[in-house]
Design a protein around this motif. Sequence first.
Motif, PDB file in Angstrom:
ATOM      1  N   ILE A  63      30.893  30.702  38.798  1.00 20.28           N
ATOM      2  CA  ILE A  63      31.947  30.986  39.775  1.00 20.28           C
ATOM      3  C   ILE A  63      31.909  29.935  40.876  1.00 20.28           C
ATOM      4  CG2 ILE A  63      32.010  33.476  39.352  1.00 20.28           C
ATOM      5  CD1 ILE A  63      30.391  33.846  41.968  1.00 20.28           C
ATOM      6  N   SER A  64      33.019  29.819  41.579  1.00 17.62           N
ATOM      7  CA  SER A  64      33.088  28.880  42.702  1.00 17.62           C
ATOM      8  C   SER A  64      32.632  29.580  43.977  1.00 17.62           C
ATOM      9  CB  SER A  64      34.523  28.381  42.877  1.00 17.62           C
ATOM     10  OG  SER A  64      35.345  29.437  43.342  1.00 17.62           O
ATOM     11  N   PHE A  65      32.422  28.793  45.020  1.00 18.22           N
ATOM     12  CA  PHE A  65      32.055  29.370  46.307  1.00 18.22           C
ATOM     13  C   PHE A  65      33.199  30.220  46.853  1.00 18.22           C
ATOM     14  CE2 PHE A  65      31.361  29.035  50.991  1.00 18.22           C
ATOM     15  CZ  PHE A  65      30.209  29.806  51.038  1.00 18.22           C
ATOM     16  N   SER A  66      34.447  29.812  46.633  1.00 14.72           N
ATOM     17  CA  SER A  66      35.603  30.616  47.069  1.00 14.72           C
ATOM     18  C   SER A  66      35.625  31.957  46.350  1.00 14.72           C
ATOM     19  CB  SER A  66      36.913  29.874  46.812  1.00 14.72           C
ATOM     20  OG  SER A  66      37.010  28.756  47.645  1.00 14.72           O
ATOM     21  N   GLU A  67      35.330  31.939  45.054  1.00 10.84           N
ATOM     22  CA  GLU A  67      35.282  33.195  44.305  1.00 10.84           C
ATOM     23  C   GLU A  67      34.140  34.079  44.803  1.00 10.84           C
ATOM     24  OE1 GLU A  67      37.178  31.769  40.056  1.00 10.84           O
ATOM     25  OE2 GLU A  67      35.068  31.322  40.470  1.00 10.84           O
ATOM     26  N   TYR A  68      33.014  33.465  45.132  1.00 14.71           N
ATOM     27  CA  TYR A  68      31.900  34.209  45.718  1.00 14.71           C
ATOM     28  C   TYR A  68      32.333  34.894  47.019  1.00 14.71           C
ATOM     29  CZ  TYR A  68      27.793  34.947  48.636  1.00 14.71           C
ATOM     30  OH  TYR A  68      26.858  35.491  49.495  1.00 14.71           O
ATOM     31  N   ARG A  69      33.036  34.149  47.860  1.00 12.83           N
ATOM     32  CA  ARG A  69      33.490  34.715  49.136  1.00 12.83           C
ATOM     33  C   ARG A  69      34.456  35.877  48.913  1.00 12.83           C
ATOM     34  NH1 ARG A  69      35.853  30.101  52.268  1.00 12.83           N
ATOM     35  NH2 ARG A  69      36.083  31.652  53.880  1.00 12.83           N
ATOM     36  N   ILE A  70      35.285  35.783  47.889  1.00 17.41           N
ATOM     37  CA  ILE A  70      36.202  36.871  47.551  1.00 17.41           C
ATOM     38  C   ILE A  70      35.405  38.095  47.101  1.00 17.41           C
ATOM     39  CG2 ILE A  70      37.931  37.624  45.858  1.00 17.41           C
ATOM     40  CD1 ILE A  70      39.123  34.752  46.092  1.00 17.41           C
ATOM     41  N   LEU A  71      34.436  37.896  46.224  1.00 15.43           N
ATOM     42  CA  LEU A  71      33.601  39.009  45.765  1.00 15.43           C
ATOM     43  C   LEU A  71      32.869  39.658  46.935  1.00 15.43           C
ATOM     44  CD1 LEU A  71      32.029  37.487  42.508  1.00 15.43           C
ATOM     45  CD2 LEU A  71      33.970  39.064  42.678  1.00 15.43           C
ATOM     46  N   LYS A  72      32.363  38.837  47.839  1.00 10.52           N
ATOM     47  CA  LYS A  72      31.643  39.349  49.014  1.00 10.52           C
ATOM     48  C   LYS A  72      32.577  40.182  49.896  1.00 10.52           C
ATOM     49  CE  LYS A  72      27.887  38.697  51.714  1.00 10.52           C
ATOM     50  NZ  LYS A  72      26.750  39.537  51.423  1.00 10.52           N
ATOM     51  N   ALA A  73      33.790  39.704  50.111  1.00  9.57           N
ATOM     52  CA  ALA A  73      34.756  40.440  50.938  1.00  9.57           C
ATOM     53  C   ALA A  73      35.130  41.765  50.270  1.00  9.57           C
ATOM     54  CB  ALA A  73      36.000  39.591  51.183  1.00  9.57           C
ATOM     55  N   LEU A  81      36.211  45.546  43.483  1.00  7.56           N
ATOM     56  CA  LEU A  81      35.073  45.023  42.753  1.00  7.56           C
ATOM     57  C   LEU A  81      34.648  46.043  41.702  1.00  7.56           C
ATOM     58  CD1 LEU A  81      33.486  42.399  43.098  1.00  7.56           C
ATOM     59  CD2 LEU A  81      31.907  43.622  44.554  1.00  7.56           C
ATOM     60  N   THR A  82      34.359  45.597  40.491  1.00 11.75           N
ATOM     61  CA  THR A  82      33.877  46.473  39.422  1.00 11.75           C
ATOM     62  C   THR A  82      32.345  46.501  39.465  1.00 11.75           C
ATOM     63  OG1 THR A  82      33.680  44.706  37.802  1.00 11.75           O
ATOM     64  CG2 THR A  82      35.843  45.800  37.963  1.00 11.75           C
ATOM     65  N   PRO A  83      31.718  47.396  38.718  1.00  9.84           N
ATOM     66  CA  PRO A  83      30.248  47.366  38.644  1.00  9.84           C
ATOM     67  C   PRO A  83      29.717  46.007  38.165  1.00  9.84           C
ATOM     68  CG  PRO A  83      31.065  49.464  37.820  1.00  9.84           C
ATOM     69  CD  PRO A  83      32.278  48.589  38.063  1.00  9.84           C
ATOM     70  N   ALA A  84      30.412  45.388  37.210  1.00 11.78           N
ATOM     71  CA  ALA A  84      30.005  44.047  36.764  1.00 11.78           C
ATOM     72  C   ALA A  84      30.141  43.040  37.903  1.00 11.78           C
ATOM     73  CB  ALA A  84      30.847  43.609  35.563  1.00 11.78           C
ATOM     74  N   GLY A  85      31.153  43.229  38.748  1.00 15.53           N
ATOM     75  CA  GLY A  85      31.341  42.360  39.903  1.00 15.53           C
ATOM     76  C   GLY A  85      30.211  42.509  40.910  1.00 15.53           C
ATOM     77  N   LEU A  86      29.755  43.746  41.106  1.00 16.44           N
ATOM     78  CA  LEU A  86      28.623  43.974  42.014  1.00 16.44           C
ATOM     79  C   LEU A  86      27.364  43.285  41.491  1.00 16.44           C
ATOM     80  CD1 LEU A  86      29.070  47.717  43.019  1.00 16.44           C
ATOM     81  CD2 LEU A  86      29.079  45.739  44.552  1.00 16.44           C
ATOM     82  N   GLU A  87      27.163  43.341  40.192  1.00 18.29           N
ATOM     83  CA  GLU A  87      26.004  42.688  39.590  1.00 18.29           C
ATOM     84  C   GLU A  87      26.090  41.167  39.732  1.00 18.29           C
ATOM     85  OE1 GLU A  87      23.912  42.322  35.222  1.00 18.29           O
ATOM     86  OE2 GLU A  87      25.036  44.148  35.685  1.00 18.29           O
ATOM     87  N   ARG A 108      42.832  36.071  39.216  1.00 17.81           N
ATOM     88  CA  ARG A 108      43.160  36.154  37.780  1.00 17.81           C
ATOM     89  C   ARG A 108      41.948  35.961  36.877  1.00 17.81           C
ATOM     90  NH1 ARG A 108      48.122  32.798  38.757  1.00 17.81           N
ATOM     91  NH2 ARG A 108      49.593  34.317  39.558  1.00 17.81           N
ATOM     92  N   PRO A 109      41.204  34.846  37.017  1.00 12.66           N
ATOM     93  CA  PRO A 109      40.038  34.694  36.137  1.00 12.66           C
ATOM     94  C   PRO A 109      38.948  35.735  36.412  1.00 12.66           C
ATOM     95  CG  PRO A 109      40.200  32.836  37.655  1.00 12.66           C
ATOM     96  CD  PRO A 109      41.435  33.658  37.824  1.00 12.66           C
ATOM     97  N   LEU A 110      38.827  36.183  37.654  1.00 14.62           N
ATOM     98  CA  LEU A 110      37.841  37.218  37.980  1.00 14.62           C
ATOM     99  C   LEU A 110      38.206  38.540  37.305  1.00 14.62           C
ATOM    100  CD1 LEU A 110      37.240  36.415  41.764  1.00 14.62           C
ATOM    101  CD2 LEU A 110      35.740  35.877  39.825  1.00 14.62           C
ATOM    102  N   GLU A 111      39.513  38.814  37.205  1.00 14.69           N
ATOM    103  CA  GLU A 111      39.962  40.006  36.483  1.00 14.69           C
ATOM    104  C   GLU A 111      39.691  39.843  34.990  1.00 14.69           C
ATOM    105  OE1 GLU A 111      43.763  42.020  37.966  1.00 14.69           O
ATOM    106  OE2 GLU A 111      43.920  39.984  38.785  1.00 14.69           O
ATOM    107  N   LYS A 112      39.950  38.648  34.450  1.00 11.15           N
ATOM    108  CA  LYS A 112      39.749  38.394  33.015  1.00 11.15           C
ATOM    109  C   LYS A 112      38.309  38.619  32.580  1.00 11.15           C
ATOM    110  CE  LYS A 112      43.227  35.273  31.261  1.00 11.15           C
ATOM    111  NZ  LYS A 112      43.531  33.926  30.799  1.00 11.15           N
ATOM    112  N   ILE A 113      37.360  38.237  33.430  1.00  8.02           N
ATOM    113  CA  ILE A 113      35.958  38.410  33.060  1.00  8.02           C
ATOM    114  C   ILE A 113      35.419  39.780  33.471  1.00  8.02           C
ATOM    115  CG2 ILE A 113      35.473  35.935  33.017  1.00  8.02           C
ATOM    116  CD1 ILE A 113      34.038  36.272  35.732  1.00  8.02           C
TER     117      ILE A 113
END
Length: 144
Positions: A25-35, A89-95, A65-70
């Motif tokens: 994942i990118s740092f931007s995607e990380y920041r989205i997951l964190k938010a 965030l899904t449980p997989a997203g939390l992990e 979009r790609p975060l939803e796909k995975i």
Amino acid sequence: MLVLLDVAARIERRLDNALSMARGISFSEYRILKALANEEGRGVMRVDLAEAVGLTASAVTRALRPLEKIGVVATEKHERDARCSLAKLTPAGLELLSDAEQVVADGLDAIPMKGVSLDKLASLQAELSKPRCAPSRRSTIRAT
């Protein structure tokens, strides 16, 4: 001030590379997951998410979009207005976020920060987070 921007960009690139290699994942995607994690499952509208991570709403839409796909983010569609859809965030997203946080922590630990006070950085962050008034514009047209 340009030095500060250059340092921030270099740090972001280092974190982006580390996250990409370790977790895909990118740092931007990380920041989205964190938010999203900070919302504790309530879901966030894309415009609010964009504001939280400092991106445009369209950039957040493209990143989700790609975060939803995975399977790390789920979106609840609003029946009448797509702008009101909620991202969660899904449980997989939390992990993934938990793993990514360690990558970010390791990356930050590797950055030489001697002489830089975390208190001063936090103070600068707080100051920059305050809403600003638009600067007044002086008319450049002169009476002749």
